[in-house]
Design a protein around this motif. Structure first.
Motif, short mmCIF file in Angstrom:
data_model
loop_
_atom_site.label_atom_id
_atom_site.label_comp_id
_atom_site.label_asym_id
_atom_site.label_seq_id
_atom_site.Cartn_x
_atom_site.Cartn_y
_atom_site.Cartn_z
N ILE A 60 0.85 -1.18 0.00
CA ILE A 60 0.00 0.00 0.00
C ILE A 60 0.89 1.24 0.00
O ILE A 60 1.72 1.41 0.91
N ASP A 61 0.75 2.10 -1.00
CA ASP A 61 1.57 3.31 -1.12
C ASP A 61 0.77 4.54 -0.69
O ASP A 61 -0.42 4.66 -0.99
N PHE A 62 1.47 5.48 0.00
CA PHE A 62 0.86 6.72 0.45
C PHE A 62 1.40 7.91 -0.34
O PHE A 62 2.43 7.82 -1.02
N ASP A 63 0.71 9.04 -0.21
CA ASP A 63 1.09 10.22 -0.99
C ASP A 63 2.36 10.90 -0.50
O ASP A 63 2.88 11.80 -1.16
N ASP A 64 2.93 10.49 0.63
CA ASP A 64 4.19 11.06 1.09
C ASP A 64 5.38 10.18 0.72
O ASP A 64 6.50 10.42 1.18
N TRP A 68 3.09 0.79 3.29
CA TRP A 68 2.81 -0.25 4.27
C TRP A 68 2.64 -1.58 3.54
O TRP A 68 2.39 -1.61 2.33
N MET A 69 2.78 -2.64 4.32
CA MET A 69 2.42 -3.96 3.82
C MET A 69 1.25 -4.48 4.63
O MET A 69 1.26 -4.43 5.87
N THR A 118 5.03 -1.40 8.49
CA THR A 118 5.80 -0.48 7.66
C THR A 118 6.62 -1.24 6.63
O THR A 118 7.27 -2.23 6.96
N PHE A 119 6.57 -0.80 5.40
CA PHE A 119 7.35 -1.43 4.32
C PHE A 119 8.82 -1.08 4.49
O PHE A 119 9.19 0.09 4.68
N ILE A 120 9.69 -2.08 4.46
CA ILE A 120 11.13 -1.86 4.60
C ILE A 120 11.76 -1.85 3.22
O ILE A 120 11.67 -2.83 2.47
N THR A 267 16.84 -10.12 5.18
CA THR A 267 17.62 -8.92 5.48
C THR A 267 17.58 -7.99 4.29
O THR A 267 18.01 -8.34 3.19
N ARG A 268 17.04 -6.78 4.46
CA ARG A 268 16.91 -5.81 3.38
C ARG A 268 18.05 -4.80 3.44
O ARG A 268 18.49 -4.42 4.54
#
Length: 415
Positions: A60-64, A68-69, A118-120, A267-268
């Motif tokens: 899920i992408d936000f305008d800033d 998120w996942m 939170t998307f890493i 590990t990212r």
């Protein structure tokens, strides 16, 4: 293109309403608007990009520019469990990530178990060489990556707990994180309370796990009938080794987080190798320092490890030892040097393979026997089973399995 484990993925997707998801996450993150939800039932390529073995994940992408996942717990997996232990599992996952990384609480649905996290950013590190020891050099960027991993471990050391188990929330609050029962991949029991703990020592924790497996074998609910006796014998041996181990019963003070599913692709990283974060904490648990800071399982020299060697280290492990030493942490470097005992224990309890080389290696690791001292060890599984059957011939549970063979494994209806 069909996703794996169909029809489950398609059934889950049918339950998802993009507009409802958008409304929910915008209410959880006031002031920010959703710009994109990566969920397209007609394009399984998109779904497969984020589909794990145990979770279906929707980006899920936000305008800033943040993302998120939405992590949806799948029930198919390797072995489906009743809903309650799955809910305990996702609750523990969220408790850990909320405590360490800050995440929104899970939202429950009559037919879905899910949370937002939170998307890493960043891909997994791809530059590891093969696991053969000593004969391959690590690139400078990979050495930087391993040093970044060492720094990550050191940062995790700052948070300590007084019990061994898994993170969860108190009954009164979804804010206070405490250590509760140990949420294992495979519940010790198929009826409530499913999991045991928390525990005061690593010895107490592992004896509980081993005893749970022994009981499951006696009730014919764990493995194929042909594997019952070898697995039972292996667990009896492991129980003896753990029970006699002084170190595992000595540590009763501070305990630290261990990932429990430390694949290299969890590990990212940034392009230069710096760690941006680690994902998939759903089986994280606390343990003693020696186990918590042993090298990740994907650092092992796999070819030599599975051939029964405890004394051979991979280039990654050497680099991790050097990184800890360069950071002034000789104590953590020592955890890597003596970590085979815990790695052998973790791997066997995860896979329950009765490979004679690895069974011999477990004993050597606990008793600190060098690789070359193998004259008195069995050379084949048949020889190992025969030797152990004589040693444990009077054990009541073993006698019950041997004297009452079954043709097929009888599993509980929900398992």
């Amino acid at each position: 293109m069909k996703a794996a484990n169909e029809p489950e993925v398609t059934q889950l997707l049918r339950l998802l309403d993009v507009e409802l998801i958008k409304e929910e996450v915008e209410s959880l993150r006031p002031g920010y608007k959703v710009t994109k939800i990566l969920k397209n039932p007609d394009s399984m390529d998109n779904i497969n990009e984020w589909k794990g073995q145990f979770n279906l994940q929707i980006k899920i992408d936000f305008d800033d520019g943040k993302s998120w996942m939405m992590r949806i717990r799948r029930k198919a997996g390797i072995r489906p469990y009743p809903d309650e232990p799955l809910r305990m599992n996702i609750k523990s996952d969220v408790a850990f990530v909320k405590h360490f990384i800050k995440v929104v609480l899970p939202c429950l649905h009559p037919k879905l178990m899910y949370s937002y996290q939170t998307f890493i950013e960043g891909p997994p590190w791809q530059d590891f060489p093969s696991s053969k020891p000593r004969d391959q050099l690590l690139s400078p960027s990979t050495k930087r990556h391993i040093e970044s991993i060492a720094k990550w471990f050191i940062s995790m050391e700052k948070v300590k707990f007084d019990k061994i188990g898994s993170p969860t929330f108190t009954l009164e609050s979804r804010e206070e994180v405490v250590i509760g029962s140990l949420i294992e991949r495979q519940p010790s029991m198929t009826i409530p309370p499913y999991f045991s703990g928390p525990f005061r020592t690593a010895k107490e924790r592992y004896l509980s796990t081993i005893n749970g497996r022994l009981e499951a074998l006696k009730s014919r609910t764990l493995v194929d009938p042909s594997r019952e006796v070898p697995n039972y014998l292996a667990l009896l041996e492991l129980k003896e080794l753990v029970g006699d181990d002084l170190e595992m019963g000595r540590d009763t003070g501070s305990f630290y987080i261990r990932h429990a599913d430390d694949h290299w692709d969890h590990t990212r990283t940034k392009e230069g190798g710096e760690v941006t974060g680690i994902i998939d904490w759903e089986w994280a648990y606390t343990t003693n320092k020696a186990e918590a800071f042993a090298s990740p399982m994907h650092f092992l020299p796999s070819e030599f490890y599975h051939e029964g060697s405890n004394d051979v280290f991979s280039p990654r492990e050497y680099a991790l030892i050097e990184a800890y030493q360069s950071l002034g942490r000789d104590d953590l470097a020592d955890c890597v040097k003596v970590g085979r005992k815990y790695q052998r224990l973790i791997y066997f309890l995860k896979c329950m393979f009765t490979n004679v080389l690895e069974l011999n290696a477990i004993r050597k690791a606990f008793l600190k026997i060098p690789d070359e001292d193998i004259d008195d060890f069995p050379k084949t599984e048949e020889e190992w089973v025969e030797k152990m059957s004589i040693k444990w011939r009077d054990e009541k549970g073993l006698r019950g399995l041997v004297d009452n063979p079954v043709e097929e494994t009888v599993l509980p209806e929900r398992i």
